[in-house]
Design an enzyme around this catalytic site. Sequence first.
Site, PDB file in Angstrom:
ATOM      1  N   GLY A  60     -33.893  53.667 -16.928  1.00 19.09           N
ATOM      2  CA  GLY A  60     -33.239  52.369 -16.904  1.00 19.09           C
ATOM      3  C   GLY A  60     -32.206  52.328 -15.804  1.00 19.09           C
ATOM      4  N   GLU A  61     -31.976  51.126 -15.273  1.00 19.87           N
ATOM      5  CA  GLU A  61     -31.063  50.992 -14.143  1.00 19.87           C
ATOM      6  C   GLU A  61     -29.654  51.417 -14.530  1.00 19.87           C
ATOM      7  OE1 GLU A  61     -29.827  47.772 -10.686  1.00 19.87           O
ATOM      8  OE2 GLU A  61     -31.480  47.382 -12.066  1.00 19.87           O
ATOM      9  N   GLY A  62     -29.107  52.326 -13.753  1.00 23.24           N
ATOM     10  CA  GLY A  62     -27.787  52.875 -14.014  1.00 23.24           C
ATOM     11  C   GLY A  62     -27.832  54.253 -14.647  1.00 23.24           C
TER      12      GLY A  62
END
Length: 628
Positions: free
Chosen positions: A549-551
Amino acid sequence: MSVDGWNTVLVLGGIRSGKSEFAESLVADAPTVRYVATAADASADDAEWAARLAAHRARRPETWSTEETAADPRRLADVIAAAAPNETLLVDDLGGWVTVLLDPAHQPADDTATIAELAAAVRSCAARLVLVSPEVGLSLVPTTPLGRAFTDALGAANRAVADACDAVVLVVAGQPAWLKPTPARAASVPAQAGPAPAGPAVNGAAVAAEPAALPEVLTPTPPPPAAPPAEPATAWAAPTMALPMVATGLVIQPGMELPMPDEYAGPQAIERLATLDVPGAGLGALERVVGFAAATQGTPTPAPWGSVRVLLLHGDHAGGASAGTVTGESARRARQARAGEGALARLAAECGASLQVVAAPAAAPMEDEPALSGEQVEAALREGWRLAEQAADAGVRLLVLAACGAGTEAAAAAVLAATAGAEPPAVLGRVLTDAGEIDDAAWMKRCAAVRDALHRTRRSPRGAKDVLAELGGGDIAIATGVLLGATARRVPVMLDGPVGLAAGMVSRDLAGQARHWCLLADHGGDPAARLAADVLGLTPLLDVRLDLGEGANALAALPLLRSVLALAATLPTRPSLTAGASGRQEPEPGEDEEEDEREFVEPEPAGPGPTTTEPDGQPVDPSGRRAG
């Protein structure tokens, strides 16, 4: 609502002091606001008061709802007490409420008891609450009985409500002065978690100790004590490196001159690495993170990033962009993060980073209409800048951009197509179902949505704000504001995923310096991230193909990057570099200095050729051959 932990705030101020505008800026980040109007409607012969009320109504966004309590002053306490934890209330103002309370139509009434009921409702309020009230106690005592009754009642109300609120601010000439510091009250702040040695508290409940404490989860925050100007229409004539972070006065426009990293510190740090006492060949590709940290910190010996904050942007995109996503999945991820759960929160806890979930405005179907209005884009850019300002004021040394909205990949692909000329199918990653299977039908719907959006906007301008309004949406707009605000405050940003990199593409037209403050740990195999990184000149430090997931990928890499910076900052110089040219150690201060004055002796030449230039005494044949 506050990074410091307050849930209710009282905003005091005199007439035309800017108190209402300041209060409105405190709740500008909320997706919806319930505006509680306490004043009675203007009479037919009072045009000036009617104009004031109309101005207040005109300032309220369309997403706000209005509730009137002028008919019954006791109803205000009921409205506040019944508010749900996920609501945001703005009460404007207590002066109008006291006026109605003292109205002969409501007499006889127990004013003291009514004020006490209001204070009790504020103290127990579960919602986010901002109250506005005039401060009239600084003037002379009124000469009329009615005037004295009003000031006495309003003063009593202000004191009682101020005691019940978590924070109190006095606005004078547009400048706020915080009168009441924010106490740590985790039990009264929705979705607030603070780490503690014996186990943190989340939503007021104790959490059992785990391998790592829960991250510091921050609720949406008000602007720091830097007030808006008295008149909202005031704009700054030209952008500067120290743009004021206010709700209405910041002008974000193309061509802003923001600071660049130190151009000398980075190369000096890389050169210094060659002198460190390491047993192997050095840091390899991770030398770049040392150069980046040195340039952004302005020193050849950068320190590991201490205070890190993760900004999780939650904003969904309607229409075909979100094809294949489970309804409500992004909201569930955001709730997880607020509760200190899920992959992102756990990685943030391991890194000792704080986590702030930011609600972005939902984007309309870009294939049918603009994703956002122009006003929404401006507000989102200012909101992102404000978040970066707050982080810098809190001592944050590194920001990590994260996102969890539905349809973000398609929106980023559309932005790349508009700014870099990319083909949507080439930058749209495959869509996976919950079972991990590839969903080709959903992928084709996303491609079609991006194609139709680009066709719809084929004759539209391609300026930064135009791209955000037509294609980008709220999360990319806020991310763009974060990059700009962080650049202005010299705070580096670690990107990880399509939303952050799409924001980097958009920010080039607003301030080209922003990309030099960005670091990419890993592109994660995402085609949009790969292309955007190539255009921005950002080389990934790692290539481990994490897909958390982004981050989350950035947080997984952060401990390694910190370790590299710690080595670069603490390792000594190789002993051999302190030796003399002959290989022996430098002489002590007391040694004979005559050694420096020894007669120079030419060394014997090495390799083929004569060992001397002197004649050997044998005759030489004129033909060039040696005689005999």
